[in-house]
Design a protein around this motif. Structure first.
Motif, PDB file in Angstrom:
ATOM      1  N   ARG A   1       0.833  -1.207   0.000  1.00 47.80           N
ATOM      2  CA  ARG A   1       0.000   0.000   0.000  1.00 47.80           C
ATOM      3  C   ARG A   1       0.871   1.262   0.000  1.00 47.80           C
ATOM      4  NH1 ARG A   1      -4.249  -1.244   4.647  1.00 47.80           N
ATOM      5  NH2 ARG A   1      -2.570  -2.570   5.416  1.00 47.80           N
ATOM      6  N   ARG A   2       0.903   2.011   1.077  1.00 50.59           N
ATOM      7  CA  ARG A   2       1.636   3.278   1.102  1.00 50.59           C
ATOM      8  C   ARG A   2       2.927   3.204   1.923  1.00 50.59           C
ATOM      9  NH1 ARG A   2      -1.278   8.125  -0.290  1.00 50.59           N
ATOM     10  NH2 ARG A   2      -3.094   7.531  -1.525  1.00 50.59           N
ATOM     11  N   VAL A   3       3.503   2.032   1.972  1.00 50.92           N
ATOM     12  CA  VAL A   3       4.786   1.830   2.641  1.00 50.92           C
ATOM     13  C   VAL A   3       5.712   1.107   1.667  1.00 50.92           C
ATOM     14  CG1 VAL A   3       5.968   0.849   4.635  1.00 50.92           C
ATOM     15  CG2 VAL A   3       3.607   1.643   4.860  1.00 50.92           C
ATOM     16  N   THR A   4       6.957   1.567   1.564  1.00 57.08           N
ATOM     17  CA  THR A   4       7.912   0.911   0.684  1.00 57.08           C
ATOM     18  C   THR A   4       9.286   0.877   1.351  1.00 57.08           C
ATOM     19  OG1 THR A   4       8.663   0.759  -1.609  1.00 57.08           O
ATOM     20  CG2 THR A   4       8.707   2.958  -0.596  1.00 57.08           C
ATOM     21  N   LEU A   5      10.208   0.174   0.723  1.00 58.87           N
ATOM     22  CA  LEU A   5      11.551  -0.007   1.257  1.00 58.87           C
ATOM     23  C   LEU A   5      12.585   0.551   0.285  1.00 58.87           C
ATOM     24  CD1 LEU A   5      11.165  -3.718   2.445  1.00 58.87           C
ATOM     25  CD2 LEU A   5      11.017  -1.667   3.874  1.00 58.87           C
ATOM     26  N   LEU A   6      13.789   0.748   0.807  1.00 58.99           N
ATOM     27  CA  LEU A   6      14.861   1.365   0.034  1.00 58.99           C
ATOM     28  C   LEU A   6      16.204   0.836   0.534  1.00 58.99           C
ATOM     29  CD1 LEU A   6      15.113   5.199  -0.630  1.00 58.99           C
ATOM     30  CD2 LEU A   6      16.956   4.048   0.574  1.00 58.99           C
ATOM     31  N   GLY A   7      17.155   0.662  -0.372  1.00 56.30           N
ATOM     32  CA  GLY A   7      18.515   0.287   0.030  1.00 56.30           C
ATOM     33  C   GLY A   7      18.604  -1.098   0.641  1.00 56.30           C
ATOM     34  N   ASP A   8      19.448  -1.233   1.656  1.00 58.78           N
ATOM     35  CA  ASP A   8      19.684  -2.531   2.287  1.00 58.78           C
ATOM     36  C   ASP A   8      18.427  -3.124   2.907  1.00 58.78           C
ATOM     37  OD1 ASP A   8      22.327  -2.566   1.596  1.00 58.78           O
ATOM     38  OD2 ASP A   8      23.108  -2.085   3.574  1.00 58.78           O
ATOM     39  N   ALA A   9      17.435  -2.314   3.170  1.00 61.91           N
ATOM     40  CA  ALA A   9      16.191  -2.840   3.737  1.00 61.91           C
ATOM     41  C   ALA A   9      15.495  -3.784   2.765  1.00 61.91           C
ATOM     42  CB  ALA A   9      15.255  -1.687   4.104  1.00 61.91           C
ATOM     43  N   CYS A  10      15.720  -3.599   1.446  1.00 59.92           N
ATOM     44  CA  CYS A  10      15.038  -4.463   0.477  1.00 59.92           C
ATOM     45  C   CYS A  10      15.990  -5.219  -0.442  1.00 59.92           C
ATOM     46  CB  CYS A  10      14.039  -3.670  -0.362  1.00 59.92           C
ATOM     47  SG  CYS A  10      14.698  -2.208  -1.181  1.00 59.92           S
ATOM     48  N   HIS A  11      17.221  -4.754  -0.618  1.00 58.12           N
ATOM     49  CA  HIS A  11      18.147  -5.487  -1.498  1.00 58.12           C
ATOM     50  C   HIS A  11      19.570  -5.475  -0.945  1.00 58.12           C
ATOM     51  CE1 HIS A  11      19.439  -1.553  -3.012  1.00 58.12           C
ATOM     52  NE2 HIS A  11      18.194  -1.277  -3.365  1.00 58.12           N
ATOM     53  N   PRO A  12      19.786  -6.041   0.241  1.00 59.81           N
ATOM     54  CA  PRO A  12      21.161  -6.112   0.766  1.00 59.81           C
ATOM     55  C   PRO A  12      22.038  -6.929  -0.162  1.00 59.81           C
ATOM     56  CG  PRO A  12      19.734  -7.607   1.978  1.00 59.81           C
ATOM     57  CD  PRO A  12      18.840  -6.805   1.087  1.00 59.81           C
ATOM     58  N   MET A  13      23.287  -6.523  -0.270  1.00 65.16           N
ATOM     59  CA  MET A  13      24.195  -7.245  -1.158  1.00 65.16           C
ATOM     60  C   MET A  13      25.570  -7.353  -0.511  1.00 65.16           C
ATOM     61  SD  MET A  13      24.510  -4.327  -4.173  1.00 65.16           S
ATOM     62  CE  MET A  13      22.718  -4.259  -4.364  1.00 65.16           C
ATOM     63  N   LEU A  14      26.299  -8.387  -0.892  1.00 65.72           N
ATOM     64  CA  LEU A  14      27.671  -8.526  -0.440  1.00 65.72           C
ATOM     65  C   LEU A  14      28.496  -7.354  -0.980  1.00 65.72           C
ATOM     66  CD1 LEU A  14      28.163 -12.377  -0.945  1.00 65.72           C
ATOM     67  CD2 LEU A  14      27.713 -11.168   1.193  1.00 65.72           C
ATOM     68  N   PRO A  15      29.613  -7.020  -0.329  1.00 66.67           N
ATOM     69  CA  PRO A  15      30.339  -5.800  -0.704  1.00 66.67           C
ATOM     70  C   PRO A  15      31.269  -5.942  -1.903  1.00 66.67           C
ATOM     71  CG  PRO A  15      31.374  -6.825   1.195  1.00 66.67           C
ATOM     72  CD  PRO A  15      30.135  -7.623   0.911  1.00 66.67           C
ATOM     73  N   MET A  16      31.190  -7.027  -2.646  1.00 65.64           N
ATOM     74  CA  MET A  16      32.185  -7.309  -3.681  1.00 65.64           C
ATOM     75  C   MET A  16      31.963  -6.555  -4.994  1.00 65.64           C
ATOM     76  SD  MET A  16      32.010  -9.761  -1.392  1.00 65.64           S
ATOM     77  CE  MET A  16      32.886 -11.036  -0.509  1.00 65.64           C
ATOM     78  N   MET A  17      30.941  -5.692  -5.064  1.00 61.85           N
ATOM     79  CA  MET A  17      30.795  -4.766  -6.192  1.00 61.85           C
ATOM     80  C   MET A  17      30.871  -3.318  -5.723  1.00 61.85           C
ATOM     81  SD  MET A  17      30.506  -5.989  -9.323  1.00 61.85           S
ATOM     82  CE  MET A  17      29.640  -4.730 -10.246  1.00 61.85           C
ATOM     83  N   ALA A  18      31.012  -3.103  -4.407  1.00 59.54           N
ATOM     84  CA  ALA A  18      31.087  -1.751  -3.828  1.00 59.54           C
ATOM     85  C   ALA A  18      29.909  -0.896  -4.274  1.00 59.54           C
ATOM     86  CB  ALA A  18      32.415  -1.081  -4.206  1.00 59.54           C
ATOM     87  N   GLN A  19      28.694  -1.482  -4.235  1.00 57.27           N
ATOM     88  CA  GLN A  19      27.528  -0.778  -4.756  1.00 57.27           C
ATOM     89  C   GLN A  19      26.379  -0.661  -3.760  1.00 57.27           C
ATOM     90  OE1 GLN A  19      26.514   0.833  -7.800  1.00 57.27           O
ATOM     91  NE2 GLN A  19      28.735   1.026  -7.853  1.00 57.27           N
ATOM     92  N   GLY A  20      26.561  -1.085  -2.526  1.00 58.48           N
ATOM     93  CA  GLY A  20      25.454  -1.040  -1.567  1.00 58.48           C
ATOM     94  C   GLY A  20      24.915   0.363  -1.362  1.00 58.48           C
ATOM     95  N   ALA A  21      25.783   1.298  -1.001  1.00 60.56           N
ATOM     96  CA  ALA A  21      25.348   2.679  -0.773  1.00 60.56           C
ATOM     97  C   ALA A  21      24.912   3.343  -2.069  1.00 60.56           C
ATOM     98  CB  ALA A  21      26.470   3.474  -0.116  1.00 60.56           C
ATOM     99  N   ALA A  22      25.642   3.089  -3.143  1.00 57.62           N
ATOM    100  CA  ALA A  22      25.301   3.700  -4.429  1.00 57.62           C
ATOM    101  C   ALA A  22      23.897   3.308  -4.869  1.00 57.62           C
ATOM    102  CB  ALA A  22      26.325   3.294  -5.491  1.00 57.62           C
ATOM    103  N   GLN A  23      23.534   2.046  -4.663  1.00 53.94           N
ATOM    104  CA  GLN A  23      22.196   1.614  -5.065  1.00 53.94           C
ATOM    105  C   GLN A  23      21.101   2.222  -4.192  1.00 53.94           C
ATOM    106  OE1 GLN A  23      21.497  -0.044  -8.025  1.00 53.94           O
ATOM    107  NE2 GLN A  23      23.638   0.627  -8.171  1.00 53.94           N
ATOM    108  N   SER A  24      21.401   2.465  -2.919  1.00 53.76           N
ATOM    109  CA  SER A  24      20.405   3.129  -2.075  1.00 53.76           C
ATOM    110  C   SER A  24      20.195   4.579  -2.531  1.00 53.76           C
ATOM    111  CB  SER A  24      20.821   3.082  -0.602  1.00 53.76           C
ATOM    112  OG  SER A  24      21.921   3.938  -0.342  1.00 53.76           O
TER     113      SER A  24
END
Length: 388
Positions: free
Chosen positions: A281-304
């Motif tokens: 409904r009117r609640v959604t997720l962003l960043g590590d809350a919905c797509h945590p990833m291992l750090p081997m692409m250095a993209q966790g913060a960038a994707q958030s």
């Protein structure tokens, strides 16, 4: 449209700034009494830095960040170069935005400083959500409540918002254990380390290190397979002697960096099953809350940061239809985030290959074309998440 962003990390703060720029009434609710970031180094590639520059943050980023010249991937024992790909002026010229290394706290602070003070609410730990009609109410431990048209859970890998939406989830231990250390520049001046992102690859482990904090410190992360530490916490102290023992026989530069640690912190790397959906409904997720990833692409913060840009653009374009905007947000963001989750997991295997035929094939492929070459990384760096 009033938007409540739960979580004052890099993803939540950057999302709020992008929502405000889009003309929305955004507020951030952070459980900690002050803005801080656990951990040390973070890499912000052009796909994310261009979004922050549009917010007018370029001068502040240049003041505290480091612009590396290259990504240098090397062999664990003799230091032989496997791949050296540019990320300096050449990347900025092609993709229109620079590549940065930051201390996490520096980046979080400059984002918080850019947010109007009345829109940042500290000491607000989320307890529950109440939804009625077209409104969402967040209930906090301190007794406060916040009503909004939309609530965004940007509260990280242990997301309370995700728990309230979809129930408890069980992290999966990957078998990898990481140590991190932050080394003052004066301790390693004699090593003459280039301003680059360095990745030493070896059997059952790798080491990444790069300059942060304007070049005053070196961020070092050591990851090994078959670790016996299982706690997923970034604040547990480890023993430098244990790290040195795990990297016995590695290149002298690697061992000198580890030996220069003033202290080290240890954590176990976990992943999570892919969420079937991010919104309700009117609640959604962003960043590590919905797509945590291992750090081997250095993209966790960038994707958030990308998530926040896409969400802001869609809400601006579809102001009267939040559910449709959220459906579109998930449709445009989920495939890209999933691709990077998979690439990060694949790199974990590639970085840790034992010496032998498979490792030799990897090294030959890196020398021939390089996964971090301009041609091969363009799909990542050229992406503009605000164009939806």
């Amino acid at each position: 449209m009033r938007v409540a962003v739960v979580g004052g990390g890099i993803g939540g703060l950057s999302a709020a700034l992008q929502l405000l720029k889009a003309g929305l009434d955004a507020h951030v609710y952070e459980q900690a009494p002050r803005i801080t970031e656990i951990g040390a180094g973070i890499q912000i590639s052009p796909n994310a830095s261009r979004l922050l520059h549009r917010l007018g943050l370029g001068p502040a980023m240049d003041a505290v960040g480091v612009r590396p010249l290259a990504v240098h991937q090397r062999r664990w024992d003799n230091g032989r170069t496997l791949q050296r790909a540019p990320v300096g002026r050449e990347v900025e010229a092609i993709f229109g935005a620079p590549y940065y290394h930051f201390h996490r706290a520096d980046l979080a602070t400059l984002l918080a400083d850019a947010l109007p003070p009345e829109r940042l609410h500290l000491g607000h730990k989320l307890l529950d959500l109440a939804r009625k009609g077209e409104r969402v109410t967040a209930c906090f431990e301190n007794g406060a409540t916040a009503e909004a048209d939309l609530l965004v859970g940007a509260d990280g890998i242990h997301s309370r918002v995700r728990h309230l939406l979809f129930g408890p989830e069980k992290p999966r231990f990957t078998g990898c254990v990481a140590w991190r250390g932050l080394v003052p520049a004066e301790r390693i001046k004699h090593l003459g380390i280039e301003v680059a992102s360095h990745n030493w690859m070896g059997p059952d482990g790798h080491v990444v290190h790069y300059w942060v904090a304007g070049g005053r410190m070196m961020n070092v992360v050591c990851v090994v397979e078959h670790g016996d530490w299982t706690k997923e916490s970034w604040t547990d102290r480890g023993e430098v002697a244990d790290v040195l023992a795990r990297y016995e026989g590695w290149h002298p530069t690697v061992r000198a960096l580890i030996g220069a640690f003033p202290e080290t912190f240890v954590w176990a790397l976990h992943d999570r099953a892919e969420l079937p959906r991010w919104s309700d409904r009117r609640v959604t997720l962003l960043g590590d809350a919905c797509h945590p990833m291992l750090p081997m692409m250095a993209q966790g913060a960038a994707q958030s940061i990308e998530d926040g840009a896409a969400l802001a653009s869609l809400l601006k374009a579809m102001p009267g239809d939040i559910p449709s905007a959220l459906a579109r947000y998930e449709a445009v963001r989920k495939p890209r985030a999933t691709k990077l989750q998979q690439a990060s997991a694949a790199n974990r295997k590639r970085f840790h290959l034992p010496d032998g035929p498979e490792q030799q094939k990897r090294d030959e492929a890196m020398a021939a074309s390089g996964d971090r070459s301009i041609a091969n990384i363009g799909w990542l760096y050229a992406h503009d998440a605000a164009v939806v």
